[in-house]
Design an enzyme around this catalytic site. Structure first.
Site, PDB file in Angstrom:
ATOM      1  CG  ASP A  32     -31.956  47.074 -27.551  1.00 34.50           C
ATOM      2  OD1 ASP A  32     -31.117  47.338 -26.408  1.00 34.50           O
ATOM      3  OD2 ASP A  32     -32.906  46.437 -27.302  1.00 34.50           O
ATOM      4  CB  SER A  33     -32.101  52.105 -32.165  1.00 32.80           C
ATOM      5  OG  SER A  33     -31.700  53.187 -31.072  1.00 32.80           O
ATOM      6  CD  GLU A  34     -24.956  54.088 -31.697  1.00 39.42           C
ATOM      7  OE1 GLU A  34     -26.248  54.877 -32.148  1.00 39.42           O
ATOM      8  OE2 GLU A  34     -24.054  54.394 -31.936  1.00 39.42           O
ATOM      9  CG  ASP A  36     -30.424  46.532 -33.456  1.00 37.84           C
ATOM     10  OD1 ASP A  36     -29.710  45.573 -32.937  1.00 37.84           O
ATOM     11  OD2 ASP A  36     -31.741  46.610 -33.268  1.00 37.84           O
ATOM     12  CB  SER A  81     -22.013  14.387 -13.171  1.00 41.25           C
ATOM     13  OG  SER A  81     -21.953  13.179 -12.748  1.00 41.25           O
ATOM     14  CG  LEU A  82     -21.127  18.487  -9.372  1.00 43.49           C
ATOM     15  CD1 LEU A  82     -21.847  19.868  -8.967  1.00 43.49           C
ATOM     16  CD2 LEU A  82     -19.823  18.683  -8.422  1.00 43.49           C
ATOM     17  CD  GLU A 110     -19.942  28.096  -8.017  1.00 45.04           C
ATOM     18  OE1 GLU A 110     -20.218  27.567  -9.045  1.00 45.04           O
ATOM     19  OE2 GLU A 110     -18.751  28.025  -7.594  1.00 45.04           O
ATOM     20  CE  LYS A 112     -26.899  19.927 -10.155  1.00 47.64           C
ATOM     21  NZ  LYS A 112     -27.505  19.997 -11.375  1.00 47.64           N
ATOM     22  CG  ASP A 114     -32.802  22.633 -14.777  1.00 43.84           C
ATOM     23  OD1 ASP A 114     -32.025  21.861 -15.130  1.00 43.84           O
ATOM     24  OD2 ASP A 114     -34.086  22.569 -14.701  1.00 43.84           O
ATOM     25  CD  GLU A 167     -25.506  23.534 -16.673  1.00 47.73           C
ATOM     26  OE1 GLU A 167     -24.474  23.080 -16.702  1.00 47.73           O
ATOM     27  OE2 GLU A 167     -26.759  22.987 -16.532  1.00 47.73           O
ATOM     28  CE1 TYR A 219     -19.253  23.836 -14.439  1.00 47.09           C
ATOM     29  CE2 TYR A 219     -21.488  24.790 -14.994  1.00 47.09           C
ATOM     30  CZ  TYR A 219     -20.727  23.754 -15.095  1.00 47.09           C
ATOM     31  OH  TYR A 219     -21.018  22.711 -15.768  1.00 47.09           O
ATOM     32  CE  LYS A 283     -18.707  24.506  -8.546  1.00 44.00           C
ATOM     33  NZ  LYS A 283     -18.490  25.080  -9.674  1.00 44.00           N
ATOM     34  CE  LYS A 307     -29.846  17.374  -9.411  1.00 45.75           C
ATOM     35  NZ  LYS A 307     -30.317  16.273  -9.624  1.00 45.75           N
ATOM     36  CB  CYS A 401     -58.987 -10.919 -16.345  1.00 45.09           C
ATOM     37  SG  CYS A 401     -58.168  -9.987 -17.675  1.00 45.09           S
ATOM     38  CB  CYS A 404     -59.683 -12.668 -20.809  1.00 38.55           C
ATOM     39  SG  CYS A 404     -58.890 -13.055 -19.153  1.00 38.55           S
ATOM     40  CB  CYS A 419     -55.419 -12.124 -15.607  1.00 39.90           C
ATOM     41  SG  CYS A 419     -56.104 -13.307 -17.092  1.00 39.90           S
ATOM     42  CB  CYS A 424     -55.623 -13.233 -20.850  1.00 34.75           C
ATOM     43  SG  CYS A 424     -55.758 -11.483 -20.615  1.00 34.75           S
TER      44      CYS A 424
HETATM   45  S1  IVH Z   1     -19.543  22.346 -11.120  1.00 30.36           S
HETATM   46  C1  IVH Z   1     -17.338  18.227 -11.990  1.00 30.36           C
HETATM   47  N1  IVH Z   1     -21.262  24.363 -10.696  1.00 30.36           N
HETATM   48  O1  IVH Z   1     -24.568  20.416 -12.735  1.00 30.36           O
HETATM   49  C2  IVH Z   1     -18.522  18.802 -12.287  1.00 30.36           C
HETATM   50  N2  IVH Z   1     -21.996  22.571 -12.179  1.00 30.36           N
HETATM   51  O2  IVH Z   1     -23.599  17.194 -12.271  1.00 30.36           O
HETATM   52  C3  IVH Z   1     -18.372  20.222 -11.976  1.00 30.36           C
HETATM   53  N3  IVH Z   1     -24.167  22.881 -12.976  1.00 30.36           N
HETATM   54  O3  IVH Z   1     -24.169  19.067 -15.481  1.00 30.36           O
HETATM   55  C4  IVH Z   1     -19.616  20.846 -11.954  1.00 30.36           C
HETATM   56  N4  IVH Z   1     -24.547  24.781 -12.200  1.00 30.36           N
HETATM   57  O4  IVH Z   1     -23.231  21.442 -15.639  1.00 30.36           O
HETATM   58  C5  IVH Z   1     -21.003  23.137 -11.184  1.00 30.36           C
HETATM   59  N5  IVH Z   1     -22.599  26.463 -10.474  1.00 30.36           N
HETATM   60  C6  IVH Z   1     -22.355  25.088 -11.067  1.00 30.36           C
HETATM   61  C7  IVH Z   1     -23.357  24.670 -11.846  1.00 30.36           C
HETATM   62  C8  IVH Z   1     -23.055  23.134 -12.266  1.00 30.36           C
HETATM   63  C9  IVH Z   1     -25.031  23.806 -13.057  1.00 30.36           C
HETATM   64  C10 IVH Z   1     -24.449  21.542 -13.702  1.00 30.36           C
HETATM   65  C11 IVH Z   1     -23.320  20.853 -14.444  1.00 30.36           C
HETATM   66  C12 IVH Z   1     -23.347  19.201 -14.383  1.00 30.36           C
HETATM   67  C13 IVH Z   1     -24.319  19.345 -13.174  1.00 30.36           C
HETATM   68  C14 IVH Z   1     -23.646  18.818 -12.026  1.00 30.36           C
END
Ligand code: IVH
Length: 667
Positions: A32-34, A36, A81-82, A110, A112, A114, A167, A219, A283, A307, A401, A404, A419, A424
């Site tokens: 790291d020092s290099e 920095d 979203s998914l 893949e 997911k 968070d 993400e 992704y 996917k 999930k 109650c 009251c 009640c 009341c």
């Molecule tokens: S694909 C059309 N791949 O999960 C949306 N999403 O609703 C395609 N997330 O907020 C998303 N890891 O940001 C995909 N490997 C991954 C993911 C990922 C996290 C999140 C994404 C979204 C939610 C899906």
């Protein structure tokens, strides 16, 4: 000068290389020092020769100027979203649907991550703009904060123009360090790494964001035309080659069995990862097959998020507290020994009603299993009877109650105890809280605490008194400054102009919900006309049933209520419908103009409440599933409608997802 320019170029190259090894490959080749030392040298040169500082200099990682706000920017294509799957059966259905539509497929699995979704735009190989997801259509420009994330290349080696999505997240180690620091400074710690990442990217000072040590996994590529890939796995490999950070735990599998094996592996190993994941994303690998499947309004049909089951923890039930609602319903709440679950500390959870406590034989003193429904609402799942201490008794609700002392009654056909004393105190306070709530008079700043104080000091006794409040009434209250008082009085004054339906709903007439208030206000237009309406007239209106008609007329006939209305009029509270037609409702983009079907047993709200809320968001709620249905919200034991929805590939939500969305919209 030439020499300096060359040196700057060399420093850029070295720092980018070392940064890439450290932050993307996780495999540094120098101490790291290099790094920095070289960074320091570059900062010094740029200070002496500001003209040599370019927007993609590695020094921008420390963060630039403080901003006044984030600009709202439309996404080139919506950030969708998914759909979710919570168990093997739902995954198998997803697979079956896909095979029916496009035949045999390969899947990419893949993790997911968070964190929060971000979109990064590159023009001629340079990072030019980074946005949050926002509502999916419009995001916020957080470019300056994203530039501080080392894993995001400021420049890539090929002059390509494209958008990548991924993400942003906070590694667990950064999260722990950040919270230790916060606790040391007596600041409120973040509940979980996702909140910490979101909070960091919303900092207006990029220097603060830079300190938060965020990272990112990319992704997806938004448009494949400039990309040599024909598959999701190929696209990720290409992103790797260009110097982006992708997640390497991904796996390509041949079929749903491979998906299930991947899920099992990560269900067991997720705790060992240095970052949080909340599921697995599956996917269809082939882009052509993806295109063939297409999208619903909200999400791709070719992908799904599995999930992980909600985390369950064990704690002790210390007590059961009873609260009295606006309509007198007595709701029991579990008081728990505080325990961390799904990222926050939980010390209270609703027990819904007496039947539920009895069915689950939940007793004070028990060890209980707690989870968060939809990862949001804390819930007592069951008691662990094997661990029950001696001498506990089955719980029984009081007969009177707790506020009251009036006798409680159980109305036929209802699970709730009530009640029925109209005087009341607990109910009256709840009624006041309801009056100022968002869907009623929407008076910002008049929270529960303030109302309780005003009621107990006898400053307000009924809803009309709110409009008689003065500075002298408010200033003596706890934590009230003159600025706050000014704002509050202004909010109260503004509320006087509300359209009639807000007042009607706010009065808390039994059975009169948001939707029926709208119907009545739209139809009768003024309070004076409503005061003359008969029960027969009301029942003739579509949507108004006997019970409601009777309740409205009885309420408005009451002399005390007539006096209350006069008292409101004396303060110029508007009693007229201001003309916004149902068709003009702005609504939420996730629901507006969507055709939605509710099916199965809902636990947390009634179908009626759910429909009313959806209609308020501009949705059309219908009873049967057709090809035109956009969304099905399925409670427990949903039958043929759910099967039909699956056949059409209609988007399906669980009740938990729906409630989570409601919370998201109203927070
Ligand atoms: S694909 C059309 N791949 O999960 C949306 N999403 O609703 C395609 N997330 O907020 C998303 N890891 O940001 C995909 N490997 C991954 C993911 C990922 C996290 C999140 C994404 C979204 C939610 C899906």
């Amino acid at each position: 000068m030439d020499n300096i320019q060359n040196r700057v170029k060399a420093l850029h190259d070295l720092l980018n290389q070392y940064g890439y090894e450290y932050y993307v490959q996780d495999n540094p080749s120098v101490p790291d020092s290099e790094y920095d030392k070289l960074l320091r040298e570059l900062i010094d040169i740029e200070e002496a020769h500001p003209e040599l500082k370019s927007p993609d200099s590695p020094t921008v990682r420390v963060g630039g100027e403080v901003q006044s706000s984030f600009e709202k920017v439309n996404h080139d294509t919506p950030m969708l979203s998914l759909g979710n799957a919570f168990n093997e059966q739902e995954l198998r259905r997803f697979d079956q649907r896909i095979r029916e539509q496009v035949g045999k497929v390969e899947y990419m699995c893949e993790l997911k991550i968070d964190g929060l979704a971000v979109s990064l735009k590159y023009v001629d190989g340079r990072f030019v703009q980074g946005l949050t997801r926002g509502d999916g259509t419009t995001g916020e420009d957080i470019t300056e904060n994203l530039r501080t994330i080392h894993a995001i290349p400021l420049k890539i080696n090929e002059p390509l123009s494209f958008e990548v999505r991924g993400e942003a997240y906070m590694p667990r180690s950064s999260f722990i360090r950040l919270n230790e620091e916060k606790e040391k400074n007596d600041e409120q710690p973040f509940a979980n790494p996702r909140n910490a990442a979101a909070g960091s990217l919303r900092q207006l000072d990029p220097k603060l964001a830079a300190k938060r040590k965020l990272s990112v996994f990319l992704y997806s590529v938004n448009d494949f035309t400039d990309f040599k890939a024909t598959t999701q796995s190929g696209a990720l490999d290409e992103l790797d080659r260009l110097g982006f950070k992708t997640n390497h735990e991904r796996a390509r599998v041949d079929d749903i069995e491979g998906v299930l094996a991947y899920i099992e592996k990560w269900t067991n190993q997720r705790e060992q990862l240095p970052y949080d994941i909340d599921g697995i994303v599956i996917k269809v690998n082939d882009i052509e097959q993806q295109d063939e499947m297409g999208y619903t309004q909200k999400s791709p049909r070719w992908a799904i998020a599995y999930k992980f089951p909600a985390e369950e923890v064990v704690t002790t039930l210390q007590d059961i507290e009873l609260s009295i609602g606006r309509t007198g319903v007595v709701t029991p709440t579990a008081i728990l020994n505080p325990v961390r679950v799904a990222g926050t500390t939980v010390s209270r959870a609703s027990l819904h009603n007496e039947d539920l406590i009895r069915e689950r034989d939940i007793r004070i003193g028990d060890s209980v299993v707690v989870k968060k429904a939809g990862d949001i609402i804390p819930e007592v799942v069951r008691s662990i009877t094997e661990r029950r201490p001696e001498g506990t008794l089955p719980y029984s609700m009081p007969t009177h109650c707790p506020s009251c002392g009036h006798e409680l009654v159980r109305i036929e056909g209802e699970v709730a105890l009530r009640c029925i004393n109209p005087k009341c105190q607990a109910q009256l306070v709840e009624g006041l809280i309801h009056f100022v709530s968002r869907q009623a008079m929407n008076i910002d700043g008049l929270g529960t605490k303030i109302i309780q104080q005003l009621y107990h000091h006898e400053v307000i006794k009924d809803v009309a008194d709110i409009f008689y409040l003065t500075e002298d009434d408010l200033l003596p209250l706890e934590r009230m400054g003159s600025k706050k008082v000014d704002n509050l009085l202004k909010a109260i004054d503004d509320a006087k102009a509300n359209s009639l339906e807000h007042l009607l709903f706010g009065l808390g007439i039994r059975h009169l919900g948001v939707k029926a208030s709208q119907v009545l206000a739209e139809k009768y237009e003024t309070m004076d006309r409503l005061l003359e309406v008969t029960e027969e007239e009301l029942v003739s209106i579509h949507d108004i049933g006997d019970k409601l008609a009777q309740s409205v007329v009885t309420y408005l006939e009451n002399e005390d209520i007539k006096a209350l209305i006069e008292k409101l009029k004396n303060k110029d509270v508007n009693m007229v419908y201001n003309g916004i037609k149902t068709s003009d409702i702005e609504g939420h983009p996730d629901f507006k103009d969507k055709t939605i079907v509710l099916t199965g047993k809902l636990q947390q709200l009634t179908r009626k409440e759910a429909s009313a809320w959806l209609e308020l968001q501009g949705a059309k709620v219908t009873s049967s599933v057709t090809k035109n249905t956009d969304l099905v919200i399925a409670g427990e034991d949903a039958g043929s409608k759910l099967t039909k929805a699956e056949k059409f590939g209609t988007e399906i939500w669980t009740e938990e997802q729906f409630v989570a969305k409601q919370n998201e919209i109203s927070s």
